[in-house]
Design a protein around this motif. Structure first.
Motif, PDB file in Angstrom:
ATOM      1  N   ASN B 162      10.493  22.681  26.233  1.00 19.86           N
ATOM      2  CA  ASN B 162      10.157  23.383  25.142  1.00 19.86           C
ATOM      3  C   ASN B 162       9.016  22.342  24.422  1.00 19.86           C
ATOM      4  OD1 ASN B 162      12.402  24.652  24.369  1.00 19.86           O
ATOM      5  ND2 ASN B 162      13.632  23.137  25.553  1.00 19.86           N
ATOM      6  N   ALA B 163       8.083  23.122  24.400  1.00 21.07           N
ATOM      7  CA  ALA B 163       6.461  22.563  24.038  1.00 21.07           C
ATOM      8  C   ALA B 163       5.936  23.097  23.038  1.00 21.07           C
ATOM      9  CB  ALA B 163       5.867  22.984  25.383  1.00 21.07           C
ATOM     10  N   ARG B 164       6.680  23.914  21.802  1.00 19.29           N
ATOM     11  CA  ARG B 164       6.056  23.664  20.573  1.00 19.29           C
ATOM     12  C   ARG B 164       7.135  22.971  19.925  1.00 19.29           C
ATOM     13  NH1 ARG B 164       7.004  30.204  21.218  1.00 19.29           N
ATOM     14  NH2 ARG B 164       7.434  30.066  23.703  1.00 19.29           N
ATOM     15  N   THR B 165       8.263  22.895  19.533  1.00 15.18           N
ATOM     16  CA  THR B 165       8.748  21.941  18.499  1.00 15.18           C
ATOM     17  C   THR B 165      10.092  21.799  17.875  1.00 15.18           C
ATOM     18  OG1 THR B 165       9.241  23.911  16.619  1.00 15.18           O
ATOM     19  CG2 THR B 165       6.900  22.449  16.556  1.00 15.18           C
ATOM     20  N   PRO B 166       9.684  21.282  19.816  1.00 11.51           N
ATOM     21  CA  PRO B 166      11.352  20.599  20.419  1.00 11.51           C
ATOM     22  C   PRO B 166      12.403  19.691  18.878  1.00 11.51           C
ATOM     23  CG  PRO B 166      10.098  19.149  21.453  1.00 11.51           C
ATOM     24  CD  PRO B 166       9.381  20.795  20.775  1.00 11.51           C
ATOM     25  N   SER B 167      13.577  20.668  18.951  1.00  9.16           N
ATOM     26  CA  SER B 167      14.335  19.840  18.101  1.00  9.16           C
ATOM     27  C   SER B 167      15.661  18.619  18.440  1.00  9.16           C
ATOM     28  CB  SER B 167      14.978  20.748  17.055  1.00  9.16           C
ATOM     29  OG  SER B 167      15.634  21.549  17.176  1.00  9.16           O
ATOM     30  N   GLY B 168      15.906  17.956  17.972  1.00  5.91           N
ATOM     31  CA  GLY B 168      17.397  17.498  18.543  1.00  5.91           C
ATOM     32  C   GLY B 168      17.454  16.162  18.608  1.00  5.91           C
TER      33      GLY B 168
END
Lengths: 314, 475
Positions: B162-168
């Motif tokens: 996940n190279a965009r805007t990973p959350s968590g």
């Protein structure tokens, strides 16, 4: 801080204060409406409640007649009334969510719990005065809790000052409107000023702002309209009075200008209004008309709100 | 996932016994008084609700704010396991950054024929606006959340980059907080590596990538789409912990190719934007003109080198599932090293061989849209009805380039508190990799997601999965 954050804090505080005020209006109207028939006026307490809350035109678009049921529904629960208690809590919570980083945990908790608890109340469940009383206490306690949380937990910096400005602008407006109740609740023709109905109406107003005891401590006299007005307009010991609100407004605006190193139209406007209040004498106020004085004040107060917005919040 | 596939159990050894990392925990689980775990689970839920740690589920009218179920049984990794993971993650993210520099720059990997050109150029996440536009310090992906699954004692696969805007990450941190409060005795018995320094690391990372022209103490902000975004809680949480302003597009403006925020004291210059807003909403002048979420002129300021966006624009081309399948080659091409973390074997439906195999084996495979996320738009062959398989067969034939397929993996399981008691449930892991100008930072742990339904492999929170605390033990 971000202008939007400051704006949200300002309005969050205003909406919580406004909800409390609406609860007070409903309480005063219930009290007046419950007077024994020997004292009864023209039974227009509920109409006056709507007029006092400043939303009569919208009310009559939605209902034919002002009764206990329709007014409580409109002032407390109606989603169509942008200033109902429900709408106030909803906007307050939306604002709170969008500036959570600027709120303390306690403040968030107060407003979030209030929003969740509000769901338990329905207009249809408040037919008994006792049930209504429980609901109004809940609204007033939310105001206390939110205000108290801010007072006890917020850093004394711009966020706190903007939130106090919101409280005080709204409170000054509300006190002025409560005073104006007497203008809207017309005495029946047969009734004379200073008579028993007049007396009860003034005492209901004092009770609505929790100031009946204070009145007796300050004046040591039976209720006189000009003394009630003196207490709520000019007495800066009385925390809801217009004078006290303007003390606080000037002080908080000064804190801001000190921290930011410059002052502007908002500081000047607040000082001008405070000076007007300092120079006013209650006899003169009555001479030229209480209603006129109050209307002028509400307009001044709105102008200060606009000046604050212009200077800091956009 | 059929229950008949033998999954690796992270706690229990098949045939009896407990894996060393879990010894203390297993003993504790056996000895806790009846009902204590359930009580603590309820306390945890109350804490989460009270703090307001919510997650909005799109299209769920009934509850726009929902709690992600939290499991009180932690997942345990040994330090040795973590060392391997951490090395592999660092390598992976280095390669991803090299790849992005290359595809928006010299394009050597395309010219060398390692990755097919059209996979890049026709990729919807590819941003032609970034062609030949260097980004500050050459770093594209400052924050990556790499999804890892485990299939046996030694094998970890990367499932997604996940190279965009990973959350968590807020859940990783809040889960630890809640565990501290509810189970102090467990922390006394274990030596759990801390994760709390994540936000310090993130701030250091963001400051390190400020434009060269920025002052010694650059101004960083977090840009959110607003409170209706599903990850809004996380945005407020991070801004709070970082001590930076949480801004919306309307709080920013661009003048003379410099970005400012509107404050109560007038305009203030902004140097680094940790944006949690997708590329196409960033700037209505460059991307979607109908978007009111972004900042007009932002991209021009970016191209003038006056502001850093983290992550950079156009990073999505690297976490596309079709590009993913080339990641082992990408690692070798740029770093000259063997990849430490494996890819899940992936069939590319765009290739005739791959498509043929996939069509013949649909009932055994997981088929995913190459640009999908959140567990949407996928077929889990072994779980699907024959009608669902037929529908997917038609989709595949019609638009094979849009799909990849992978064997159904026997994802490892961890003990989890469910209705019938503590039982094994499938998990994955999302560690967060921070890349600054100075170094790569990874806190030991990550977000473990758990499929709460027996046998289910879907761990996405948008699909009802839960989370648990992840412990890296010094043992």
């Amino acid at each position: 801080m971000l202008s939007r954050t400051a704006d949200n804090l300002f309005w969050l505080a205003r909406y919580v204060e406004r909800a409390e005020y609406l609860a007070r209006i409903i309480e005063a109207s219930t009290r007046l409406a419950n007077l024994p028939s020997a004292y009864a006026g023209s039974s227009n307490e509920w109409e006056s409640a709507v007029a006092t809350a400043g939303c009569a035109p919208l009310f009559y678009q939605n209902y034919d007649k002002a009764t206990r049921e329709t007014v409580i529904d409109f002032l407390a629960f109606s989603p169509d009334n942008p200033s109902s208690i429900r709408s106030c809590f909803e906007v307050a919570r939306t604002n709170a969510r969008s500036v959570r980083t600027a709120l303390t945990m306690d403040m968030w908790d107060a407003i979030n719990s209030a929003w969740l608890d509000l769901g338990k109340y329905r207009a249809s469940n408040l037919k008994q005065d006792e049930q209504l009383g429980g609901f109004l206490s809940f609204v007033k306690e939310t105001g206390l809790r939110f205000d108290g949380s801010a007072y006890r937990t917020m850093l004394r910096s711009d966020g706190y000052w903007f939130s106090r400005l919101g409280v005080m602008i709204e409170r000054a407006d509300n006190t002025a409107r409560i005073l104006d109740v007497k203008y809207h609740v017309l005495l029946p023709d047969a009734e004379h000023i200073g008579g028993s109905l007049d007396y009860f109406q003034w005492s209901a107003i004092l009770r609505a702002v929790s100031a009946l005891t204070a009145y007796h401590w300050v004046y040591k006299e039976s209720l006189k309209p000009w003394l009630v007005a003196d207490l709520l307009i000019l007495n800066d010991q009385m925390p809801r009075s217009l004078a006290a609100c303007y003390e606080s407004l000037v002080r908080n605006l000064d804190s801001l200008s000190l921290a930011y190193g410059r002052q502007g139209p908002a500081q000047r406007a607040a000082r001008a209004i405070r000076t007007k209040l300092e120079n006013a004498r209650i006899d003169d106020v009555f001479q030229s008309g209480l209603h006129e004085f109050v209307s002028d004040f509400i307009a001044d107060n709105n102008r200060l709100g606009a000046a604050i917005t212009q200077q800091y919040l956009t | 996932m059929p229950d008949d596939v033998a999954a690796f159990d992270e706690m229990n050894i098949a045939g009896g016994g407990v894996r060393p990392a879990y010894e203390t925990l297993a003993h504790w689980l056996k000895s806790v008084p009846e009902g204590l775990l359930e009580t603590r689970a309820r306390e945890a839920e109350a804490l989460f609700r009270r703090i307001g740690i919510t997650f909005a589920v799109y299209g769920d009218a009934e509850s726009t704010e929902r709690l992600i179920p939290f499991d009180v049984v932690p997942r345990v990794l040994t330090y040795a396991e973590w060392a391997t993971l951490s090395g592999g993650l660092t390598q992976r993210v280095k390669a991803i950054n090299a790849f992005l520099n290359d595809v928006y720059g010299r394009r050597e990997i395309l010219r060398a024929g390692i990755v097919p050109e059209d996979l890049v150029y026709r990729n919807p996440a590819f941003r032609p606006e970034m062609n030949q536009q260097p980004v500050p310090h050459g770093i594209y992906v400052m924050i990556a959340g790499i999804d890892i699954v485990r299939v046996d004692g030694d094998t970890f696969y990367v499932l997604e980059d996940n190279a965009r805007t990973p959350s968590g990450v807020s859940y990783m941190l809040e889960n630890r907080e809640v565990m501290f409060r509810l189970f102090p005795e467990l922390f006394a018995q274990h030596r759990v590596a801390p994760v709390e320094n994540y936000t310090d690391d993130l701030l250091a990372t963001l400051k390190s990538v400020a434009p060269i022209s920025a002052s010694a103490d650059p101004t960083c902000v977090l840009l959110t789409p607003g409170q209706f975004n599903s990850a809004y809680y996380e945005h407020t949480f991070l801004a709070d912990k970082l001590g930076v302003e949480l801004v919306e597009g309307r709080d920013l403006f661009v003048k003379g190719d410099i970005v400012y925020m509107r404050t109560t004291q007038g305009p203030k210059r902004v140097d680094v934007i940790y944006r949690r807003l997708d590329d196409e909403f960033l700037d209505p002048l460059t991307f979607r003109p109908d978007s009111a979420l972004g900042v007009p002129g932002l991209i021009s300021a970016y191209h003038h080198g006056n502001v850093t966006l983290a992550n950079a624009v156009g990073t999505g081309v690297a976490d596309d599932k079709a590009v993913y399948s080339y990641m082992p080659e990408i690692v070798k091409f740029y770093l000259g090293e063997e990849p430490i973390l494996k890819n899940v074997p992936t069939f590319r439906c765009r290739e005739a061989d791959g498509l043929g195999y996939v069509l013949d084996n649909l009932k055994d495979l997981v088929v995913k849209e190459v640009h999908g996320s959140g567990g949407y738009g996928m077929l889990i062959g072994p779980k699907a009805t024959s009608a669902e398989i037929e529908i997917f067969r038609q989709k595949l034939k019609k638009d094979p380039e849009n799909f990849i397929a992978q064997p159904t993996l026997a994802l490892s399981t961890c003990p989890t508190l469910v209705e019938e008691g503590v039982a094994p449930r499938h998990v994955d892991l999302r560690p967060f990799v921070l890349t600054g100008r100075d170094k790569v930072r990874i806190v030991p742990g990550g977000l473990t997601r758990v499929a709460l339904k027996q046998g289910s492999l879907v761990v996405n929170s948008s699909q009802g999965g839960g989370t648990k605390d992840t412990w890296v033990l010094d043992c």
